[in-house]
Design an enzyme around this catalytic site. Structure first.
Site, PDB file in Angstrom:
ATOM      1  N   ASP A   1       0.478  -3.426  12.216  1.00 31.29           N
ATOM      2  CA  ASP A   1       0.955  -3.763  10.881  1.00 31.29           C
ATOM      3  C   ASP A   1       1.286  -5.254  10.830  1.00 31.29           C
ATOM      4  OD1 ASP A   1       2.664  -2.086   8.370  1.00 31.29           O
ATOM      5  OD2 ASP A   1       2.864  -4.251   8.669  1.00 31.29           O
TER       6      ASP A   1
ATOM      7  N   THR B   1      -1.245   7.413  -0.530  1.00 31.60           N
ATOM      8  CA  THR B   1      -2.548   7.279  -1.207  1.00 31.60           C
ATOM      9  C   THR B   1      -3.348   6.083  -0.701  1.00 31.60           C
ATOM     10  OG1 THR B   1      -1.660   5.820  -2.912  1.00 31.60           O
ATOM     11  CG2 THR B   1      -1.503   8.205  -3.320  1.00 31.60           C
TER      12      THR B   1
ATOM     13  N   ASP C   1       4.880  -6.269   9.489  1.00 25.10           N
ATOM     14  CA  ASP C   1       5.939  -5.938  10.441  1.00 25.10           C
ATOM     15  C   ASP C   1       5.914  -6.870  11.649  1.00 25.10           C
ATOM     16  OD1 ASP C   1       6.996  -3.925   8.918  1.00 25.10           O
ATOM     17  OD2 ASP C   1       5.950  -2.311   9.963  1.00 25.10           O
TER      18      ASP C   1
ATOM     19  N   ARG D   1       0.854  -1.187   0.000  1.00 26.73           N
ATOM     20  CA  ARG D   1       0.000   0.000   0.000  1.00 26.73           C
ATOM     21  C   ARG D   1       0.883   1.227   0.000  1.00 26.73           C
ATOM     22  NH1 ARG D   1      -4.595   0.399   4.445  1.00 26.73           N
ATOM     23  NH2 ARG D   1      -2.800   0.696   5.784  1.00 26.73           N
TER      24      ARG D   1
HETATM   25  C1  PRP Z   1      -1.133  -4.789   4.405  1.00 25.96           C
HETATM   26  C2  PRP Z   1      -1.955  -6.057   4.495  1.00 25.96           C
HETATM   27  C3  PRP Z   1      -2.764  -5.995   3.228  1.00 25.96           C
HETATM   28  C4  PRP Z   1      -3.008  -4.524   3.070  1.00 25.96           C
HETATM   29  C5  PRP Z   1      -4.410  -4.237   3.521  1.00 25.96           C
HETATM   30  O1  PRP Z   1      -0.068  -4.961   3.571  1.00 25.96           O
HETATM   31  O2  PRP Z   1      -1.179  -7.208   4.611  1.00 25.96           O
HETATM   32  O3  PRP Z   1      -2.105  -6.511   2.091  1.00 25.96           O
HETATM   33  O4  PRP Z   1      -2.068  -3.841   3.918  1.00 25.96           O
HETATM   34  O5  PRP Z   1      -4.733  -2.918   3.301  1.00 25.96           O
HETATM   35  P1  PRP Z   1      -5.818  -2.459   2.232  1.00 25.96           P
HETATM   36  O6  PRP Z   1      -7.017  -3.321   2.444  1.00 25.96           O
HETATM   37  O7  PRP Z   1      -6.057  -1.019   2.612  1.00 25.96           O
HETATM   38  O8  PRP Z   1      -5.220  -2.589   0.873  1.00 25.96           O
HETATM   39  P2  PRP Z   1       1.066  -3.821   3.378  1.00 25.96           P
HETATM   40  O9  PRP Z   1       0.722  -2.929   2.245  1.00 25.96           O
HETATM   41  O10 PRP Z   1       1.329  -3.162   4.698  1.00 25.96           O
HETATM   42  O11 PRP Z   1       2.310  -4.649   2.885  1.00 25.96           O
HETATM   43  P3  PRP Z   1       3.150  -5.791   3.638  1.00 25.96           P
HETATM   44  O12 PRP Z   1       2.267  -7.015   3.694  1.00 25.96           O
HETATM   45  O13 PRP Z   1       4.309  -5.983   2.731  1.00 25.96           O
HETATM   46  O14 PRP Z   1       3.533  -5.311   5.003  1.00 25.96           O
HETATM   47  N1  URA Z   2      -2.396  -3.287   6.929  1.00 26.35           N
HETATM   48  C1  URA Z   2      -2.021  -3.756   8.139  1.00 26.35           C
HETATM   49  O1  URA Z   2      -1.014  -4.473   8.248  1.00 26.35           O
HETATM   50  N2  URA Z   2      -2.740  -3.427   9.211  1.00 26.35           N
HETATM   51  C2  URA Z   2      -3.837  -2.655   9.123  1.00 26.35           C
HETATM   52  O2  URA Z   2      -4.477  -2.378  10.153  1.00 26.35           O
HETATM   53  C3  URA Z   2      -4.223  -2.172   7.866  1.00 26.35           C
HETATM   54  C4  URA Z   2      -3.483  -2.514   6.792  1.00 26.35           C
END
Ligand code: PRP
Ligand code: URA
Length: 209
Positions: free
Chosen positions: A200, A108, A203, A104
């Site tokens: 997160d 944005t 993380d 994400r």
């Molecule tokens: C997180 C999560 C989803 C997304 C959800 O990933 O694992 O993929 O955010 O958010 P959304 O519904 O608003 O799209 P992130 O983008 O943090 O990436 P990561 O898994 O690499 O930490």
């Molecule tokens: N992605 C995450 O990892 N946690 C949230 O709460 C939303 C998006």
């Protein structure tokens, strides 16, 4: 309208409480995400077709049932979806695994694709997209869109925590994709995080913060 199934099973809820706790470290977090994914798989696969077979037990013949040639692909959204894969493979060991890399954009909140590798015979498979978090729904709808573009018709979405906003976004974009979640939380905060959520997911799984 697609179906939303929320898991009220005591074991799922118990494990999710520990997952949410900010004092839970990465090792336990990883183990429990895997276990919850395994337990959820039991229900997500409930509609698999079965067929009758005859086996011989030490006592005599038994007419019984097996899953009939269902081809499945588990599709984790990188990174955090990876945490759910091994738990699912314990229940569906013959599934293939395809990966969709999305992050994400922090400004944005829109999903950005950086990787996509799917099984060669994906067109013959049903897909279960997995990601612990369904927040705005941007990542999930993008992933569903990739699969639809490749002709995959039977798609389910499995997450650990969903926000109402994300459920609405997915249902409005794709009314044929059923959503399975261990919990539906209150809302998103100004940064697009699920409240109360678990923080997160990527993380916490990989210890990167
Ligand atoms: C997180 C999560 C989803 C997304 C959800 O990933 O694992 O993929 O955010 O958010 P959304 O519904 O608003 O799209 P992130 O983008 O943090 O990436 P990561 O898994 O690499 O930490
Ligand atoms: N992605 C995450 O990892 N946690 C949230 O709460 C939303 C998006």
């Amino acid at each position: 309208m697609s179906k939303v199934q929320v898991f009220d099973h005591p074991l799922v809820q118990h494990k999710l409480s520990i997952i949410r706790d900010e004092n839970t470290g990465s090792k336990t977090f990883r183990e429990l995400v895997e276990e919850v994914a395994m337990l959820m798989s039991y229900e997500v696969t409930r509609d698999f077709p079965t067929e009758e077979v005859e086996v011989k037990t030490p006592v005599g013949p038994a007419v019984t049932r097996i899953v009939s040639g269902k081809k499945v692909a588990i599709i984790p959204i990188l990174r955090a979806g990876l945490g759910m894969v091994n738990g699912m493979l314990r229940i569906i060991p013959n599934a293939k695994v395809g990966h969709i890399g999305l992050y994400r954009d922090p400004e944005t909140l829109m999903p950005v694709e950086y990787y996509c590798k799917l099984p060669g015979d994906m067109g013959e498979r049903d897909a279960i997209i997995v990601d612990p978090m369904l927040a705005t729904g941007g990542s999930a709808t993008a992933a569903i869109g990739f699969l639809k573009d490749r002709g995959i018709r039977n798609i389910k979405l499995m997450c650990i925590i969903a926000a109402p906003e994300g459920i609405k976004a997915v249902q409005e974009a794709y009314d044929d994709v059923d959503i399975f979640a261990a919990a539906v939380d209150s809302h998103l905060n100004d940064h697009g995080y699920i409240v109360p959520g678990l923080g997160d997911a990527g993380d916490r799984l990989f210890g990167t913060k």
